[in-house]
Design an enzyme around this catalytic site. Structure first.
Site, PDB file in Angstrom:
ATOM      1  N   ASP A  14       0.345  -1.311   0.156  1.00  0.00           N
ATOM      2  CA  ASP A  14      -0.313  -0.380  -0.130  1.00  0.00           C
ATOM      3  C   ASP A  14       0.686   1.384  -0.068  1.00  0.00           C
ATOM      4  O   ASP A  14       0.179   2.153   0.032  1.00  0.00           O
ATOM      5  CB  ASP A  14      -1.092  -0.151   1.085  1.00  0.00           C
ATOM      6  CG  ASP A  14      -0.435  -0.242   2.135  1.00  0.00           C
ATOM      7  OD1 ASP A  14       1.067  -0.346   2.540  1.00  0.00           O
ATOM      8  OD2 ASP A  14      -0.987  -0.221   3.969  1.00  0.00           O
ATOM      9  N   SER A  15       2.178   0.930   0.123  1.00  0.00           N
ATOM     10  CA  SER A  15       2.963   1.994   0.061  1.00  0.00           C
ATOM     11  C   SER A  15       2.908   2.880  -1.416  1.00  0.00           C
ATOM     12  O   SER A  15       3.324   3.903  -1.842  1.00  0.00           O
ATOM     13  CB  SER A  15       4.292   2.013  -0.264  1.00  0.00           C
ATOM     14  OG  SER A  15       4.590   0.389  -0.864  1.00  0.00           O
TER      15      SER A  15
ATOM     16  N   ASP B  23      -0.787  -6.166   0.298  1.00  0.00           N
ATOM     17  CA  ASP B  23      -1.952  -5.460   1.213  1.00  0.00           C
ATOM     18  C   ASP B  23      -2.900  -5.209   0.941  1.00  0.00           C
ATOM     19  O   ASP B  23      -3.491  -4.966   0.379  1.00  0.00           O
ATOM     20  CB  ASP B  23      -0.814  -4.292   1.330  1.00  0.00           C
ATOM     21  CG  ASP B  23       0.715  -4.015   2.067  1.00  0.00           C
ATOM     22  OD1 ASP B  23       0.961  -5.032   3.188  1.00  0.00           O
ATOM     23  OD2 ASP B  23       1.711  -3.031   1.804  1.00  0.00           O
TER      24      ASP B  23
ATOM     25  N   LYS C 172      -0.988  -9.354   3.060  1.00  0.00           N
ATOM     26  CA  LYS C 172      -0.483  -8.850   3.992  1.00  0.00           C
ATOM     27  C   LYS C 172      -0.876  -7.819   5.263  1.00  0.00           C
ATOM     28  O   LYS C 172      -1.663  -7.608   4.369  1.00  0.00           O
ATOM     29  CB  LYS C 172       0.881  -8.272   3.954  1.00  0.00           C
ATOM     30  CG  LYS C 172       2.094  -7.811   4.837  1.00  0.00           C
ATOM     31  CD  LYS C 172       3.139  -7.192   4.245  1.00  0.00           C
ATOM     32  CE  LYS C 172       3.458  -5.819   4.103  1.00  0.00           C
ATOM     33  NZ  LYS C 172       2.834  -5.151   5.186  1.00  0.00           N
TER      34      LYS C 172
ATOM     35  N   GLU D 186      -1.583  -5.266   9.105  1.00  0.00           N
ATOM     36  CA  GLU D 186      -0.006  -5.185   9.767  1.00  0.00           C
ATOM     37  C   GLU D 186      -0.801  -5.067  11.199  1.00  0.00           C
ATOM     38  O   GLU D 186      -2.035  -4.733  11.104  1.00  0.00           O
ATOM     39  CB  GLU D 186      -0.103  -2.903   9.634  1.00  0.00           C
ATOM     40  CG  GLU D 186       0.318  -2.645   7.759  1.00  0.00           C
ATOM     41  CD  GLU D 186       0.594  -0.992   8.222  1.00  0.00           C
ATOM     42  OE1 GLU D 186       0.761  -0.811   9.108  1.00  0.00           O
ATOM     43  OE2 GLU D 186       1.578  -1.164   7.235  1.00  0.00           O
TER      44      GLU D 186
ATOM     45  N   GLU E 270       9.860  -3.845  10.223  1.00  0.00           N
ATOM     46  CA  GLU E 270      10.165  -2.223   9.385  1.00  0.00           C
ATOM     47  C   GLU E 270      10.643  -1.499  10.106  1.00  0.00           C
ATOM     48  O   GLU E 270      10.248  -1.680  11.665  1.00  0.00           O
ATOM     49  CB  GLU E 270       9.342  -2.011   8.858  1.00  0.00           C
ATOM     50  CG  GLU E 270       9.431  -0.794   8.207  1.00  0.00           C
ATOM     51  CD  GLU E 270       7.768  -0.681   7.395  1.00  0.00           C
ATOM     52  OE1 GLU E 270       7.302  -0.686   7.027  1.00  0.00           O
ATOM     53  OE2 GLU E 270       8.218   0.962   7.311  1.00  0.00           O
TER      54      GLU E 270
END
Ligand code: KIV
Length: 268
Positions: free
Chosen positions: A51-52, A90, A120, A122, A185
């Site tokens: 999602d970057s 993401d 993925k 978070e 990260e």
């Protein structure tokens, strides 16, 4: 050449078992057909449709505005270019945090509509029920701990994370819930190493030191294509931003002075 399987499609079990074989995993983000194809042909083990995309493609200051429909669109483009790499996608902000049911629904769309191989999300301890629900529905999950960019406002910025107890709890929670790998990260290198020995699933580091089981970089960071910011952990393997600018400047000059198109670009 890939440490996982040299020519066949990389599967989730193969990716997971790379750690036991001592094989380091190379992961890179991609968001479209061309970048996915280039990364795939270069031999990455896994492409992350991150999602970057919200920052490096859409130009937002954070990843928060990215929608599930946008991730589905980008994943469809990537799937056409990725032939060998495992493709992990993401789940964007607020498409899984509400409840485990919401997580399964959103992850299910990425798998069914876009063809993702895995998702993925978070968070560690807080996300244990969501990870477990996805895994029970047959959806492989990669976790993400340490600096979790979707919580940037709660964390007060993109900061190095140093709470060893919390990081250990989060990383082990991903494994206990059934995750097949975990991104770590922005943590100090000694902590990255400790987290790596604490779990049997691969840790994929980004700013977490050299002892993780693999590394991930954002495509635009490693190629010098994102002008706004270069994180300390991102190594620039090429300066394509400058190369693109120089090429487009030459094109503008040649159009204006009439030297493009030349005879070889012209139909008779
Ligand atoms: O969105 C992303 O690209 C990521 C990587 C930085 C791990 O989550």
């Amino acid at each position: 050449m890939s440490a996982v399987t040299p020519s066949k499609q990389v599967t989730v079990p193969e990716f997971r078992s790379a750690k036991a074989r001592g094989a380091k995993l190379a992961v890179v983000t991609a968001y479209d057909y061309v970048s996915a194809r280039l990364c795939d042909e270069a031999g990455v083990d896994c492409i992350l449709v991150g999602d970057s995309v919200g920052m490096v493609v859409q130009g937002h200051p954070t990843s928060l505005p990215v929608t599930l429909d946008e991730m589905i669109y980008h994943t469809k483009c990537v799937m056409r270019g990725a032939r060998r790499a495992l493709v992990v996608v993401d789940l964007p902000f607020m498409t899984y945090q509400v409840s485990p049911r919401q997580a399964v629904r959103s992850a299910g769309r990425l798998m069914k509509e876009a063809g993702a191989h895995a998702v993925k999300l978070e968070g560690g301890v807080r996300m244990r029920p969501a990870i477990r629900a996805c895994v029970e529905a047959g959806i492989p999950v990669m976790g993400h701990v340490g600096l979790t960019p979707q919580s940037v406002h709660q964390m007060g910025g993109f900061k190095v994370q140093r709470d060893a107890d919390q990081l250990l709890a989060d990383t082990t929670a991903v494994e206990e819930a059934g995750g097949f790998a975990v991104v770590v990260e922005s943590v100090p290198a000694d902590l990255g190493a400790k987290l790596t020995v604490a779990v049997t699933i691969p840790t994929i580091g980004i700013g977490a030191g050299p002892n993780c089981d693999g590394q991930v970089l954002v495509f635009h960071d490693m190629l010098g294509l994102y002008p706004d910011f270069k994180p300390k952990f991102a190594k620039r393997y090429a300066d394509l931003g400058t190369a693109v600018k120089t090429a487009v400047e030459s094109y503008c000059r040649e159009v204006r002075d009439g030297s493009f198109p030349a005879a070889e670009h012209t139909f008779r």
